[in-house]
Design an enzyme around this catalytic site. Structure first.
Site, PDB file in Angstrom:
ATOM      1  N   ASP A 148       2.283  -5.789   7.857  1.00  0.00           N
ATOM      2  CA  ASP A 148       1.087  -4.965   7.719  1.00  0.00           C
ATOM      3  C   ASP A 148      -0.092  -5.914   7.543  1.00  0.00           C
ATOM      4  O   ASP A 148      -0.199  -6.595   6.509  1.00  0.00           O
ATOM      5  CB  ASP A 148       1.241  -4.026   6.516  1.00  0.00           C
ATOM      6  N   ARG A 163     -12.334  -4.663  -7.089  1.00  0.00           N
ATOM      7  CA  ARG A 163     -12.126  -5.463  -5.874  1.00  0.00           C
ATOM      8  C   ARG A 163     -13.482  -5.827  -5.267  1.00  0.00           C
ATOM      9  O   ARG A 163     -14.336  -4.957  -5.049  1.00  0.00           O
ATOM     10  CB  ARG A 163     -11.322  -4.681  -4.828  1.00  0.00           C
ATOM     11  N   PHE A 166       0.862  -1.180   0.000  1.00  0.00           N
ATOM     12  CA  PHE A 166       0.000   0.000   0.000  1.00  0.00           C
ATOM     13  C   PHE A 166       0.904   1.237   0.000  1.00  0.00           C
ATOM     14  O   PHE A 166       1.921   1.271   0.696  1.00  0.00           O
ATOM     15  CB  PHE A 166      -0.903  -0.017   1.239  1.00  0.00           C
ATOM     16  N   TYR A 173     -10.703  -0.826  10.683  1.00  0.00           N
ATOM     17  CA  TYR A 173     -11.979  -0.445  10.073  1.00  0.00           C
ATOM     18  C   TYR A 173     -12.330  -1.274   8.842  1.00  0.00           C
ATOM     19  O   TYR A 173     -13.311  -0.989   8.177  1.00  0.00           O
ATOM     20  CB  TYR A 173     -12.035   1.054   9.743  1.00  0.00           C
ATOM     21  N   LYS A 174     -11.527  -2.299   8.552  1.00  0.00           N
ATOM     22  CA  LYS A 174     -11.862  -3.187   7.443  1.00  0.00           C
ATOM     23  C   LYS A 174     -12.592  -4.399   8.026  1.00  0.00           C
ATOM     24  O   LYS A 174     -13.744  -4.291   8.421  1.00  0.00           O
ATOM     25  CB  LYS A 174     -10.588  -3.548   6.679  1.00  0.00           C
TER      26      LYS A 174
END
Lengths: 409, 409
Positions: free
Chosen positions: B195, B368, B129, B220-221
């Site tokens: 990560d 996605r 990322f 928050y995922k």
């Protein structure tokens, strides 16, 4: 002492002080409590609960990922930042809400030092809030600068890169002379960073007019954003193009959704953003700021001085010399918070709380009483000092229940 | 392809997959929407709205500053951290919730490098990322290390100090071999930072068993903590005594309320804390984690593979080769997210959303679709692929409404 030589005069001052504008109905305050700790955690504005419920149930729950666009989440750090800028005398586009004050200090100190690459030292007031000292030390070590402890107002050496000062001393409540100190830092060729944790929302500050370079601050004290609400960082527009902050993240990127491997800072103040902001806390802060609608900061400042002046005079009259007023009596050198010294300050604060007056304690011997102008009345102040006088004269603080140490007071 | 050679077999697989345990009723999902973007923002757990209302109205509004003690605010970063640790195969006392993933990356990379002072380089996967790349570059410059781009699994030079890899590739959904890569980093004498943004809450991870040194991740995922909920950082207990993180703040101090000028790190994982946490967002996350109660992560992992496998097979059967499945088909190399390549991926994602199927887009050509195992059903997956097939065969993405670019998709 002062003009409050008898109870009647103090009562008359309180009545006159409370006769003007009021924003108290913009807050929910618990019954039976006089809350004098807005310098640590501001009270709950009435606009917050429905705004947070909307953020949770509609924006997150129903609209989900689309809310980054449709509810303006992506732009919130700058939008809320502009609202705070307005309270600090700054034009829009120079302030973002992001991270904690601690993290923003790190950004500001290193970004400031990078604006003065020829500088060799960071100056910091040794009476700063501890995190300011920790962060300056950590940042200086990483960028190879010397740390110099020095109170605001003393002359700076010409090799100073950046100086960090607090507008209001978190212990004593002393207000430093931001215009004069800023000018002196500039005379030394250095960049100033102001910590506004204890002045944002209670003092006009006038960042732009005073040519401040960088500033950081807390939004959960006099801005009433809620516990741990994200902090703010200001950078004067003249510095934006050269501003190089040490914590680059995708929210500060010029084209965040291009997802390119190299960092290119956003052109304006957004370059001080880093990661994804805690949106519920940020939207609570946004709603909280409505409590300032239509209230000029000059009026807030005037009310702060009126409240803290009344508090000091009542202490002089009623507390029989049992506490020392640490806060300067000169209105030009104080704000909304009054600090009182007592050898058993911790126990006194606990005894006050048990009697419905909430202040706080700071090591080793300070009682802090903050009269937040938006919701504390002059009448509250007089009643609180009356309770204090009773606690002191009756030695109520000697109750052993009040000596157990907690984490936070 | 696969075992879904006809619609009936896919439907039977979906029915069998949905016949087991279900936690869907632990979430509020908007009617008429199939939400396949939990890899970006998890859905709202039903436990969150009342918990946030309590945090705002009772804890903040009524109990005010006392809540740091009485409602456990001060201990929340470690308490919520322990709950997340349990989902990641880590014993308590090794994980705190603090700051954003971006900030925690900075802490982990520098703290990791300081554990290997003889090292000269930081290794990072170039497909990470973007923030991971930005932060590694910024951190390496500050501590004088070289940055080397290198995919996980390739041999590391013996002068490597620290290596940062992502457990799941945010674009392709590829799951990297955390145990083997960790062992290889250790064989080179280096420290590994993982990560876990796209594996926390969807994969057992087994941090302790795999001897991971440091890890960061997003809440928050798949952890469903709400927009911008604070991130987490893990450090194995064996490193705590020597762990020297670059962003010291009072919340990480050994005696925070002594307010001493010198920084002394807390003895355990709390030394990775910095400033005051965004409490409303943190308490929302805490409530959200109740959605995992009683569900073993092995079952979540199994469900993730079942959902993503069904999605891939349905795409193979129904989308007539119009999209390329980018995610590895090997179950050992994938997780809950499936990435599909299409030259008009952006428009396809917009057309899907208009038809009630929410996925997202990543530059330059990826769709996605994330099948979060706690609330996405196999039946959802089949209906979503049917909509995708219609969008592709009917060229619905050609509608000019779908080509306007927004900030976040």
């Amino acid at each position: 002492m002062g003009d409050g030589g008898d109870d009647g005069r103090l009562a008359a001052r309180a009545a006159a002080g409370d006769a003007g504008w009021s924003t108290r109905d913009r807050f929910r305050l618990p019954p039976g409590v006089i809350y004098l700790d807005g310098n640590s955690l501001g009270a709950l504005p009435v606009a917050v609960p429905p705004a947070v419920a909307d953020a949770v149930e509609i924006q997150w729950g129903a609209d989900l990922i689309a809310s980054w666009n449709t509810h303006g989440w992506w732009l919130a750090p700058g939008r809320v930042g502009d609202r705070i800028a307005g309270l600090l005398g700054a034009e829009p586009g120079q302030l973002v809400v992001t991270d904690s004050t601690s993290i923003d200090l790190f950004k500001a100190v290193i970004a400031g030092a990078r604006l003065r690459p020829q500088g060799r030292a960071v100056v910091v007031d040794p009476d700063s809030f501890p995190t300011d000292l920790y962060m300056v030390t950590a940042a200086a070590e990483l960028v190879g600068l010397e740390v110099r402890s020095q109170a605001p107002g003393r002359p700076l050496a010409p090799d100073t890169a950046v100086a960090l000062f607090s507008h209001v001393d978190f212990r004593t409540g002393e207000l430093h002379d931001l215009p004069a100190v800023t000018a002196a830092v500039h005379d030394a060729g250095a960049v100033v960073v102001w910590d506004l944790a204890h002045s944002a929302g209670v003092h006009p500050v006038d960042l732009d007019a005073n040519q401040v370079d960088l500033a950081v601050g807390c939004s959960y004290k006099y801005l009433n954003g809620g516990p741990g609400a994200p902090a703010f960082i200001y950078a004067a527009r003249r510095h934006h193009a050269r501003l190089d902050q040490p914590l680059p993240g995708w929210h500060g990127h010029d084209r965040p959704f291009a997802m390119t491997p190299g960092y290119v800072a956003a052109p304006g103040i957004d370059r001080l953003r880093t990661g994804t902001p805690p949106m519920l806390s940020l939207l609570a802060l946004e709603a909280a700021l409505a409590a300032f609608d239509g209230v000029p900061m000059t009026a807030v400042r005037e009310r702060a001085l009126s409240l803290s002046g009344l508090l000091i005079d009542a202490v002089d009259d009623w507390c029989g010399g049992e506490v020392e007023v640490v806060t300067p009596r000169d209105p030009a050198r104080r704000s909304a918070q009054v600090a009182l010294r007592h050898p058993h300050a911790y126990e006194v604060v606990r005894a006050l709380a048990a009697a419905g007056v909430v202040g706080d304690y700071r090591e080793p011997d300070l009682i802090r009483l903050g009269a937040a102008p938006l919701y504390v009345t002059h009448s509250d102040v007089l009643r609180a000092v009356r309770v204090l006088a009773d606690v002191l004269s009756g030695r109520q603080w000697r109750n052993p229940d009040f000596s157990a140490r907690n984490l936070v007071t």
